[in-house]
Design a protein around this motif. Sequence first.
Motif, short mmCIF file in Angstrom:
data_model
loop_
_atom_site.label_atom_id
_atom_site.label_comp_id
_atom_site.label_asym_id
_atom_site.label_seq_id
_atom_site.Cartn_x
_atom_site.Cartn_y
_atom_site.Cartn_z
N GLY A 178 -13.05 -80.52 16.39
CA GLY A 178 -13.53 -79.36 16.99
C GLY A 178 -14.07 -78.22 16.52
N TRP A 179 -14.20 -76.99 16.94
CA TRP A 179 -15.02 -75.73 16.08
C TRP A 179 -14.27 -74.97 15.13
N HIS A 180 -14.19 -75.02 14.49
CA HIS A 180 -13.59 -74.48 12.81
C HIS A 180 -11.82 -74.88 12.75
N GLY A 181 -11.85 -76.28 12.64
CA GLY A 181 -10.58 -77.10 12.98
C GLY A 181 -9.81 -76.45 14.33
N ASN A 182 -10.37 -76.29 15.32
CA ASN A 182 -9.30 -75.56 16.51
C ASN A 182 -9.84 -77.01 17.58
N ALA A 183 -9.38 -77.74 17.97
CA ALA A 183 -9.41 -78.58 19.05
C ALA A 183 -8.88 -78.84 20.10
N LEU A 184 -9.26 -79.56 21.47
CA LEU A 184 -7.91 -78.94 22.74
C LEU A 184 -8.22 -80.15 23.27
N PHE A 185 -6.92 -80.90 23.83
CA PHE A 185 -6.94 -82.03 24.51
C PHE A 185 -6.66 -81.89 25.86
N LEU A 186 -6.60 -82.64 27.02
CA LEU A 186 -6.23 -82.10 27.96
C LEU A 186 -5.47 -83.70 28.49
N ARG A 187 -4.85 -83.28 29.60
CA ARG A 187 -3.93 -84.51 30.53
C ARG A 187 -5.50 -84.60 31.80
N LYS A 188 -5.24 -83.74 31.97
CA LYS A 188 -5.31 -83.58 33.86
C LYS A 188 -6.15 -82.50 34.26
N GLY A 189 -7.31 -82.06 34.82
CA GLY A 189 -7.77 -80.88 35.10
C GLY A 189 -9.63 -80.83 34.75
N GLU A 190 -10.36 -80.26 34.97
CA GLU A 190 -11.85 -79.97 34.47
C GLU A 190 -12.13 -78.60 33.34
N VAL A 191 -13.33 -78.68 32.67
CA VAL A 191 -13.54 -77.91 31.89
C VAL A 191 -15.26 -77.10 32.92
N ARG A 192 -14.55 -75.70 33.31
CA ARG A 192 -15.51 -75.08 34.24
C ARG A 192 -16.37 -74.32 32.99
N ASP A 193 -15.71 -73.70 31.83
CA ASP A 193 -16.80 -73.34 30.79
C ASP A 193 -16.30 -73.60 29.59
N MET A 194 -17.22 -73.72 28.26
CA MET A 194 -16.29 -73.25 27.44
C MET A 194 -17.47 -72.91 26.04
N ARG A 195 -17.29 -72.18 25.09
CA ARG A 195 -17.53 -71.23 24.16
C ARG A 195 -16.73 -70.97 23.19
N ARG A 196 -18.03 -71.03 22.59
CA ARG A 196 -17.26 -70.81 20.58
C ARG A 196 -17.64 -69.81 19.89
N LEU A 197 -16.32 -69.17 19.30
CA LEU A 197 -16.43 -67.88 18.73
C LEU A 197 -16.88 -68.22 17.33
N ALA A 198 -16.91 -67.89 16.15
CA ALA A 198 -17.53 -67.66 15.02
C ALA A 198 -16.57 -66.28 14.63
N LEU A 199 -14.96 -66.11 13.97
CA LEU A 199 -14.60 -64.72 14.09
C LEU A 199 -14.79 -63.93 12.58
N PRO A 200 -14.88 -62.80 12.56
CA PRO A 200 -15.18 -61.99 11.57
C PRO A 200 -14.46 -62.84 10.51
N SER A 201 -14.89 -62.82 8.95
CA SER A 201 -14.06 -62.95 8.30
C SER A 201 -14.72 -63.20 7.36
N ALA A 202 -13.96 -63.19 5.88
CA ALA A 202 -14.37 -63.75 4.45
C ALA A 202 -14.35 -65.33 4.22
N GLU A 203 -13.84 -65.86 5.27
CA GLU A 203 -13.71 -67.39 5.01
C GLU A 203 -13.93 -67.87 6.27
#
Length: 269
Positions: free
Chosen positions: A96-121
């Motif tokens: 995943g991205w910063h521990g965020n993972a996604l799973f899909l049964r059926k369908g397609e990914v049209r677009d994917m963006r990773r966000l680095a969120l503002p934080s002290a961690e």
Amino acid sequence: MQAAGDERAPKGGVKANGDHEMVIASYNVHKCIGTDGRFDPGRIASVITELGADVVAIQEADKRFGRRSGLLDLKALERDAGLTLIPTSEEADGHGWHGNALFLRKGEVRDMRRLALPSAEPRGALVVDLDLPAGPLRLVAAHLGLLRRSRRWQVRSILDAIEQGPQVPILLVGDLNEWRPGRKSSLLELKPVFGPLSQNHFSFPSYFPFIALDRVIGSPGLVTAMQVHDSALAKVASDHLPLKATIDIAAALKEMRGHEELVLNEVGS
């Protein structure tokens, strides 16, 4: 803890009623470490299989420090749950991205963006546009920070991100780390976009849940039912219980069209 004012969530059994509905789930797997202190990815995979979901967002799917290698049992998830990992990690062996993972049964990914969120961690979110059997969906999977001020900044970053791209129904899922209802909530800025925010599905801690840290928040009309999955296995597999919901993309699209027509009529009047 009780829901405050109008902050009520849809109630009823979570299941897909025909081709126009799908089941979405969110689960903080606590790095596959259960309340018994045992690291067991197979047990987590079994809980996810119990959910019967079409799309699953996972938090804490990777090691947090050092190399962000994945911790999940991908083979078991594909074999038993029919779920395939959407590639989001920058590491070859990450899930995943910063521990965020996604799973899909059926369908397609049209677009994917990773966000680095503002934080002290280190915190992040995924913004993924999906073409699903039930229709188009923009899915935001996030794990927000522990500090209220950080969460407010992170919410603003997510709101900025979801405005980009075509206008489609939006679903925000994940461990949002907010337990305060009403005006004290760091999620308050989400309300104009998503409407009332549910505060009455308690998922933490798994052995005696009384805090609603995990959320499924959708565009108006999108979320039709929601429940916490509290099986015996789920109560020990992680310190969070999974949250799952039924979504109706066609209903959300109808709401969006109705809103657009209302705005056009107001402008033209």
